[in-house]
Design a protein around this motif. Structure first.
Motif, PDB file in Angstrom:
ATOM      1  N   SER A 129     -29.988 -23.716  37.449  1.00 32.27           N
ATOM      2  CA  SER A 129     -29.049 -22.344  36.955  1.00 32.27           C
ATOM      3  C   SER A 129     -29.883 -20.623  37.654  1.00 32.27           C
ATOM      4  O   SER A 129     -30.931 -21.577  38.594  1.00 32.27           O
ATOM      5  N   VAL A 130     -29.429 -19.766  37.730  1.00 34.87           N
ATOM      6  CA  VAL A 130     -30.106 -18.454  38.961  1.00 34.87           C
ATOM      7  C   VAL A 130     -31.120 -18.179  38.275  1.00 34.87           C
ATOM      8  O   VAL A 130     -32.185 -17.837  39.465  1.00 34.87           O
ATOM      9  N   ARG A 131     -31.369 -17.988  36.637  1.00 32.72           N
ATOM     10  CA  ARG A 131     -33.140 -17.803  36.427  1.00 32.72           C
ATOM     11  C   ARG A 131     -33.363 -19.046  36.095  1.00 32.72           C
ATOM     12  O   ARG A 131     -34.604 -18.642  36.866  1.00 32.72           O
ATOM     13  N   GLN A 163     -28.763 -13.276  43.306  1.00 36.55           N
ATOM     14  CA  GLN A 163     -27.666 -13.978  43.640  1.00 36.55           C
ATOM     15  C   GLN A 163     -26.728 -13.550  44.174  1.00 36.55           C
ATOM     16  O   GLN A 163     -26.537 -14.240  45.038  1.00 36.55           O
ATOM     17  N   LEU A 170     -28.711 -15.381  47.484  1.00 40.91           N
ATOM     18  CA  LEU A 170     -27.821 -16.638  47.365  1.00 40.91           C
ATOM     19  C   LEU A 170     -26.360 -16.958  47.853  1.00 40.91           C
ATOM     20  O   LEU A 170     -25.452 -17.760  48.691  1.00 40.91           O
ATOM     21  N   LYS A 171     -25.363 -15.858  47.669  1.00 42.72           N
ATOM     22  CA  LYS A 171     -24.367 -15.957  47.486  1.00 42.72           C
ATOM     23  C   LYS A 171     -23.491 -15.875  48.996  1.00 42.72           C
ATOM     24  O   LYS A 171     -22.419 -15.567  50.132  1.00 42.72           O
ATOM     25  N   VAL A 185     -22.001 -20.494  44.230  1.00 45.91           N
ATOM     26  CA  VAL A 185     -22.390 -19.663  43.370  1.00 45.91           C
ATOM     27  C   VAL A 185     -21.325 -19.560  42.482  1.00 45.91           C
ATOM     28  O   VAL A 185     -20.578 -19.017  42.586  1.00 45.91           O
ATOM     29  N   VAL A 222     -25.644 -22.442  40.756  1.00 46.65           N
ATOM     30  CA  VAL A 222     -26.561 -22.781  42.122  1.00 46.65           C
ATOM     31  C   VAL A 222     -26.662 -24.029  42.002  1.00 46.65           C
ATOM     32  O   VAL A 222     -27.362 -25.163  42.533  1.00 46.65           O
TER      33      VAL A 222
END
Length: 638
Positions: free
Chosen positions: A530-532, A554, A557-558, A566, A571
């Motif tokens: 997860s992004v977290r 985020q 990453l994108k 994502v 991710v």
């Protein structure tokens, strides 16, 4: 298949309603449905109702009735309505409709007391007769216990099940995808704050037109000169344009007119929405404080102006049919005001995003609502204060802020315009008191101090209507991670990627199906976080740097979509074999200056190398394969 769930009867029916009303949220091959009204009937009336709805022959009726009642408590000889019978027409996405059937329809039978819902698919044959497709009848049931319940799926004729992969899904999909989704929805039981998507327009027309426009404008993704994500912004504006074109088409039909509506897009940004609407025959223009690079690519038929917009008499549009506010930031609350003061018949469409009041940021006052719901309600309140009858809808766009407000008509007669203008002015001044005097928190939000008689002076004067209004800066500060130091970005990407590669992942279809002799093609696609969880990998200094950027981690990453995918808050490593091969091949037809101008991350860093050959990969496999770029370089801080 059975699943154990903890939910109430009400939660079960709420989950079932999602599948009935919004099947596209789980079946991505569908665009949506249209529903008929439900009829509440007793057991004695059920037979007659089914015959009239489905065309079931008397020969088949006993078997159907037995299946309907097989898993429920006996309800015979009851005259109280315990059954609910309705229907829905399933609308596949454009291009996925089967030529074998004119329409996909289902009769839906709910046993309210037995917590059972049955789906009876029907089709119209070549003679125009409605026939029951008994090979695809299935039933979902909630069997209650003291603490837990069982969610079950039953099928009438298991051995004859048919699937086209669209309206008739595979039986394995129903058990592995739909049933777990229903269980989760029933367990979460979260009531949405917003309407269903596309509730104000015909879904069938939207589906067809969206596919046409998507195909027509998809080439813009390849030549997008902005630093923003091209796929998100291109297809988002295509979806918004589709919505407006269908909405306006319905309006022309209702009013019996043929001329296409004119428009002005206030705060038009990249101008793509204006470009599409102009191309589709609607006269209009876009205005923004800052010209974008892509404006020069649209050509002379797209009308865009670089100008700061200040709410005042200098920015009225008396000859314009519609004003548009698409993520218009500080102009958002002013869109209904400008539309109302431009002309009695001027309408507006606004898609609220960032939270602004008439001057300054919007201050929350209702903690029981989400911030977004409260702000949408505020803009709706502004619309009502301006004299509009306001409709709300939810768009299908790749954005969390997708609720739009539409002012198509007024709540007063044209002869009452002077009084309506006084009320508008009073409302705006009341809001300014709340903004400028934060101590007065108990003051009513729906009306401010009254200054009757001077409202029209405010509208007709050449000065600004709103003291304290500040348009955005002409030169925009780049805070989308594009200006971060290259070493910083590369370090984050490498750390996250290597962590993902160290996690176990599912085998891809390529690994399962492609075999060369006895050796399978294997490539480590890693696991997911997860992004977290990704954020927890980074130190506080790195996180603080990212927090200063719009979208933070985020967004970074994108931005590195060559490496990461994502999706749904997770991710993943991007596997170009299954997700990007076609994209890679398509990109070969783009401008030559964009091909092989960047090193392939996988070729350089992945333990297994790049999953694509040098020929198929759009990125350079080593410096010898690297070509100089003809596009302007993005500036990075040192």
């Amino acid at each position: 298949m059975d699943l154990e769930v903890k939910c109430s009867k009400e939660s079960f029916w709420s989950a079932v309603d999602i599948w009935i009303k919004k099947p596209h949220v789980v079946n991505k091959r569908l665009c949506g449905v249209t529903e008929t009204e439900y009829r509440h009937v007793s057991c004695e009336e059920l037979e007659r109702c089914l015959c009239s709805f489905t065309g079931i022959s008397l020969r088949d009726l006993p078997e159907i009735l037995l299946f309907l009642q097989a898993h429920t408590a006996p309800t015979s000889h009851q005259t109280v309505p315990t059954w609910s019978v309705g229907g829905r027409t399933i609308i596949p996405k454009a291009g996925l409709q089967s030529s074998a059937a004119k329409l996909y329809k289902e009769i839906i039978v709910k046993d309210v007391n037995g917590q059972t819902v049955t789906f009876l698919p029907v089709e119209e044959n070549t003679e125009g007769h409605i026939i029951l497709r008994d090979s695809n009848i299935y039933q979902i049931q909630l069997q209650g216990k003291t603490d837990d319940s069982i969610l079950s799926l039953h099928v009438l004729r298991l051995d004859q099940w048919y699937s086209d992969g669209v309206a008739y899904p595979k039986l394995t999909w129903l058990t592995s995808e739909l049933l777990p989704k229903l269980a989760r929805w029933a367990t979460e039981s979260k009531a949405t704050e917003f309407k269903s998507t596309l509730s104000l327009i015909p879904i069938e027309k939207y589906s067809v037109l969206y596919q046409q426009l998507k195909n027509k404008y998809k080439e813009l993704v390849k030549v997008w000169p902005e630093v923003t994500d091209p796929e998100k912004f291109v297809f988002e504006d295509v979806a918004i344009a589709t919505y407006l074109l269908v909405l306006w088409g319905e309006e022309r039909t209702e009013k019996g007119i043929t001329s296409k509506q004119s428009f002005v897009d206030l705060g038009c940004g990249n101008g793509l929405l204006v470009h599409i609407l102009n191309n589709e025959g609607h006269p209009g223009k876009g205005i923004d404080i800052r010209k974008r690079k892509i404006w020069d690519m649209y050509g002379p038929n797209t009308h865009l102006e670089e100008k700061a917009i200040t709410p005042s008499a200098a920015f009225l549009f008396p000859e314009t049919d519609w004003l548009i506010g698409n993520h218009s930031d500080e102009l958002t609350p002013w869109i209904p005001v400008i539309a109302a003061r431009s002309a009695y018949y001027c309408r507006f469409f606004v898609l609220p995003c960032c939270f602004f009041d008439f001057c300054g940021k919007y201050q929350r006052r209702q903690c029981k609502k989400s911030q977004y719901r409260e702000y949408v309600d505020f803009i709706s309140e502004v619309s009502a204060a301006c004299g509009f009858q306001t409709d709300e809808d939810c768009l299908r766009i790749p954005s969390t802020k997708r609720v739009c407000l539409i002012g198509k008509s007024r709540s007063y007669e044209q002869a009452q315009e002077d009084l309506a203008e006084v009320k508008r002015t009073d409302y705006i001044r009341g809001r300014q008191v709340l903004i400028n005097n934060s101590a007065v928190v108990t003051q009513k939000e729906h009306s401010g101090p009254h200054h009757h008689g001077d409202g029209q002076e405010m509208a007709k004067a050449g000065c600004d209507w709103g003291n304290g209004f500040q348009p955005r800066e002409k030169i925009e500060t780049v805070r989308n991670c594009a200006a971060l130091p290259r070493d910083f970005v590369d370090g984050v990407v490498l750390k996250v990627a290597m962590t993902l590669l160290g996690l176990p992942g599912e085998k891809t279809e390529e690994e399962e199906e492609n075999e060369i002799g006895k050796e399978r093609i294997r490539w480590n696609a890693g696991g997911s976080l997860s992004v977290r969880e990704v954020a927890e990998l980074l130190d506080q200094s790195t996180l603080q740097t990212l927090k200063k950027e719009c979208g933070g981690l985020q967004t970074l990453l994108k931005n590195n979509h060559q490496v990461f995918r994502v999706q749904g808050g997770k991710v993943h490593m991007r596997d170009w074999r299954t997700q990007g091969t076609q994209t890679a091949l398509n990109r070969k037809s783009q401008i030559s200056g964009a091909l092989k101008t960047r090193l392939c991350w996988f070729h350089t860093h992945h333990p297994d190398g790049c999953p694509l050959s040098s020929k198929d990969c759009v990125f350079a496999h080593g410096t010898d394969n690297l070509r100089p770029s003809t596009r302007p370089l993005k500036k990075h801080s040192s």
